[in-house]
Enzyme design. Structure first.
Site, short mmCIF file in Angstrom:
data_model
loop_
_atom_site.label_atom_id
_atom_site.label_comp_id
_atom_site.label_asym_id
_atom_site.label_seq_id
_atom_site.Cartn_x
_atom_site.Cartn_y
_atom_site.Cartn_z
N PRO A 1 5.52 -11.63 -5.89
CA PRO A 1 4.88 -10.44 -5.31
C PRO A 1 3.37 -10.64 -5.13
O PRO A 1 2.80 -11.52 -5.78
CB PRO A 1 5.14 -9.35 -6.35
CG PRO A 1 6.11 -9.91 -7.32
CD PRO A 1 6.09 -11.39 -7.21
N THR B 1 0.07 -11.76 -7.84
CA THR B 1 0.57 -12.34 -9.09
C THR B 1 -0.01 -13.74 -9.34
O THR B 1 0.53 -14.50 -10.13
CB THR B 1 2.12 -12.39 -9.11
OG1 THR B 1 2.56 -12.94 -7.87
CG2 THR B 1 2.71 -11.03 -9.32
N GLU C 1 3.83 19.71 -18.94
CA GLU C 1 3.53 18.34 -19.38
C GLU C 1 3.74 18.20 -20.89
O GLU C 1 4.24 17.17 -21.35
CB GLU C 1 2.09 17.95 -19.00
CG GLU C 1 1.82 17.89 -17.50
CD GLU C 1 2.78 16.99 -16.75
OE1 GLU C 1 3.24 15.98 -17.30
OE2 GLU C 1 3.11 17.33 -15.59
P1 ADP Z 1 -1.64 -13.79 -4.76
O1 ADP Z 1 -2.13 -15.05 -4.12
O2 ADP Z 1 -0.36 -13.96 -5.53
O3 ADP Z 1 -1.59 -12.59 -3.85
P2 ADP Z 1 -4.13 -13.99 -6.12
O4 ADP Z 1 -4.06 -15.33 -6.76
O5 ADP Z 1 -4.91 -13.90 -4.87
O6 ADP Z 1 -2.70 -13.40 -5.89
O7 ADP Z 1 -4.69 -12.97 -7.19
C1 ADP Z 1 -5.72 -12.05 -6.88
C2 ADP Z 1 -6.63 -11.92 -8.07
O8 ADP Z 1 -5.92 -11.43 -9.20
C3 ADP Z 1 -7.20 -13.23 -8.53
O9 ADP Z 1 -8.39 -13.54 -7.87
C4 ADP Z 1 -7.45 -13.00 -9.98
O10 ADP Z 1 -8.67 -12.32 -10.14
C5 ADP Z 1 -6.36 -12.06 -10.36
N1 ADP Z 1 -5.21 -12.77 -10.97
C6 ADP Z 1 -4.02 -12.95 -10.41
N2 ADP Z 1 -3.18 -13.60 -11.24
C7 ADP Z 1 -3.87 -13.83 -12.37
C8 ADP Z 1 -3.56 -14.46 -13.61
N3 ADP Z 1 -2.33 -14.96 -13.84
N4 ADP Z 1 -4.52 -14.56 -14.53
C9 ADP Z 1 -5.74 -14.04 -14.31
N5 ADP Z 1 -6.11 -13.41 -13.18
C10 ADP Z 1 -5.19 -13.31 -12.21
#
Ligand code: ADP
Length: 627
Positions: free
Chosen positions: A235, A238, A460
């Site tokens: 998704p 992630t 609530e």
């Molecule tokens: P995708 O490519 O799956 O859409 P991204 O890698 O672009 O997701 O994630 C967007 C942001 O979310 C990253 O720049 C980071 O800041 C944060 N992020 C996503 N996954 C992680 C993770 N496993 N650990 C730490 N930060 C994460």
């Protein structure tokens, strides 16, 4: 090489041959035409008399001495003229001493010119001079230049639209291929797997790729197949991009990032140019990770029938990508990482061995991972001490790492807007609610009357109390601030995020869902439309329990999902609904029992909510447990 790629190469070389043939034909035609024209000019010259040729060779010698027409007539009459050459109304003549001159007779039209020619013919016989007709260009050099410029300008003006169109096409083509040069430069990420929270399975698979990239020769020596393509499937938010960057960071490789739509271009063939350019650049920057986000944007080849326009281009882009991947030598240290949220949309040919043959899944974080993510992102802002990160993480169920990063960021923005010096737990919750309830505190707050607010507070409180007493989960927070479509909210986090839900848990959840309405009934003796969404969700759960999970007598172990619709008659439907209703009534009775038994707690929580609007943490626990 596979058949798809060899077909592509055949088509390319055939197309090149056809182009070369066409160019050769045009060149030959032009040479032929100029030879013919040359011949025709020579033939015409050969038929002319020597006098005419002498005049035509250097007409400037006569044109340089213009005379009056009367002077010419006098010279003829006095027999001083030896040769006359006529071009329309222009007359060049040589006198008997060899003097050269020219004159322009009055231009009196074609008929008059014929009479003049006849008269000059007679005179040439009577007065003894040679008469010939010539064709010369009588303009002065500056006249010739001005007229040539005028002509060129008019030709250019008529060609301008075509030139413009061709220019634009060339510009866009260049822009297409150059855009890679302008924006897609490789960088060297410093991110490593340590920066990626959770995603252990993905990291494990990618560590193998990293090991290969760090020492490809060692793997090639024992005949191991080089990893070429990795598909990250999961998704949004992630961490697919983050993982790809970390992979590059782990092995000190360069990183080039594009997305699927990058290859599509409004000009035929430009997409393929971009693929070639991308791979040339990646090879030059090796070791290199090429990250293609939303690879499904190019990854689905059209099937069946003759592909049209855009589809054809799409197929050519996929083919080109595969040809480039097939063309890697074992030591060429380039790995393509594709990310997708729709792995089913990826063309089968792309997943064959030697291509994107390693698929790695990324998923939503577990509660401990969410806690680690909140800790990580709160450390990046100026957070207040002693924030209950565990409770926040439990409440943030279903959120991706990117959502969590955004949530903390938004909390910091709220704090800044309010002029606070640190990001408090309250701000994080506020931001979380904005995310989970789909909006900021809504404008309807201003129109809510004190009576309605009291009703919402009891509603609530009912949810919270029954959830707590029947152990449906941990009640994290209760709020009567309207957000999005909700007038109030009770956060109940499951004790664990196991994929299975037990019967008792489901019964408790049913009771919890109905508790808002029951609390209203108990406190006011009537209910409102506020329970509509609760009843809808409770009905869905109750019907599934009877029709799908095997809790009912009518269906027993049969599942509605597995029985053909036409076999489920009205009688079966009725008994199913009756049983689901019974389940709801049992839940309602249980819920009422709890609320009546703990009526003091219900009132205490409602009053607390009316004073504070939002209750969480220790005060909430205290009032729920009746301490
Ligand atoms: P995708 O490519 O799956 O859409 P991204 O890698 O672009 O997701 O994630 C967007 C942001 O979310 C990253 O720049 C980071 O800041 C944060 N992020 C996503 N996954 C992680 C993770 N496993 N650990 C730490 N930060 C994460």
């Amino acid at each position: 090489m596979n058949s798809a790629s060899s077909n592509q190469t055949d088509t390319d070389s055939r197309r090149r041959l056809v182009k070369a043939g066409a160019v050769l034909l045009v060149v030959l035609l032009l040479i032929g035409l100029s030879v013919l024209q040359d011949h025709a000019t020579k033939d015409a010259q050969a038929r002319k008399n020597p006098t005419a040729l002498a005049f035509e060779k250097t007409p400037e010698a006569w044109l340089a001495h213009p005379k009056e027409a009367s002077e010419f007539e006098r010279a003829v009459a006095e027999r001083k003229v030896s040769a006359v050459a006529v071009d329309g109304s222009l007359v060049l003549y040589t006198d008997r001493q060899g003097g050269r001159a020219s004159t322009r007779l009055i231009d009196c039209g074609d008929g008059c010119r014929n009479a003049l020619a006849a008269r000059l013919g007679e005179l040439s016989v009577s007065n003894g001079f040679v008469l010939t007709s010539i064709a010369i260009d009588a303009r002065t050099p500056s006249e010739k230049l001005t007229q040539a410029l005028d002509k060129a300008a008019s030709v250019l003006a008529s060609l301008l639209p075509i030139v413009l169109i061709v220019g634009l096409v060339i510009y866009f083509q260049m822009r297409g291929s150059l855009s890679l040069g302008r924006t897609k430069l490789a960088d060297k990420p410093t991110t490593t797997f340590k920066d990626v929270i959770g995603a252990d399975e993905a990291k494990k698979a990618l560590r193998r790729v990293a090991a290969f990239m760090q020492d490809p020769a060692q793997y090639a020596a024992v005949g191991a197949q080089a990893p070429r393509g990795v598909l990250l499937d999961g998704p949004p938010g992630t961490g697919k991009t983050l993982l790809a960057r970390a992979l590059a960071g782990e092995c000190g490789a360069s990183f080039i990032s594009v997305d699927g739509s990058y290859f599509s271009s409004m000009f035929y063939g430009a997409g393929i140019g971009k693929v070639k350019e991308l791979f040339t650049r990646a090879r030059a920057a090796a070791p290199c990770i090429v990250f293609i986000d939303e690879i499904d944007g190019i990854g689905k080849r059209s099937r069946g029938g003759e592909p049209q326009g855009g589809e054809q281009e799409q197929n050519r882009i996929i083919n080109r990508l595969l040809v480039e991947m097939d063309g890697f030598s074992p030591l060429e240290n380039v790995v393509i990482v594709g990310a997708t949220n729709h792995i089913d949309n990826i063309d089968e040919a792309m997943c064959r061995p030697g291509r994107f043959d390693l698929a790695v899944r990324t998923s939503l974080p577990t509660p401990p991972e969410r806690q680690a993510l909140f800790t990580l992102y709160l450390a990046k802002v100026k957070a207040a001490p002693a924030i209950d990160v565990a409770s926040i993480a439990r409440t943030a169920s279903g959120m991706s790492p990117a959502d969590i990063a955004n949530c903390v960021n938004r909390a910091a923005a709220y704090a800044a807007e309010a002029g606070e010096s640190v990001v408090s737990e309250e701000r994080v919750y506020e931001s979380l609610e904005t995310h989970q309830l789909g909006g900021e505190v809504s404008a309807s707050k201003a129109v809510i009357t004190p009576q309605t607010l009291r009703r919402i507070a009891f509603h609530e409180s009912g949810h919270a109390l029954v959830a707590h007493v029947l152990n449906a989960g941990t009640v994290e927070r209760v709020s009567i601030e309207p957000r999005g479509p909700a007038l109030g909210v009770t956060y109940v986090a499951r004790h664990n995020e196991e994929p299975l839900h037990g019967e008792q848990e489901m019964r408790s959840r049913l009771a919890m869902m109905l508790a808002g309405r029951e609390a209203e009934l108990l406190a006011f003796g009537n209910t409102s439309s506020g329970a509509a969404d609760d009843l809808k969700r409770a009905s869905e759960l109750a019907t599934s329990m009877i029709g799908s999970y095997g809790f009912g007598k009518t269906f027993g172990l049969l599942s509605m999902a597995g029985v053909p619709r036409d076999l489920i008659g009205p009688d079966v439907q009725k008994s199913l609904l009756d049983e689901a209703r019974l389940l709801l009534e049992q839940a309602q009775a249980e819920c009422r029992r709890v609320l009546e038994e703990k009526n003091d707690r219900l009132h205490a929580l409602a009053e607390l909510l009316l004073g504070l609007e939002t209750v969480s943490g220790a005060p909430l626990k205290q009032v729920l447990s009746g301490a």
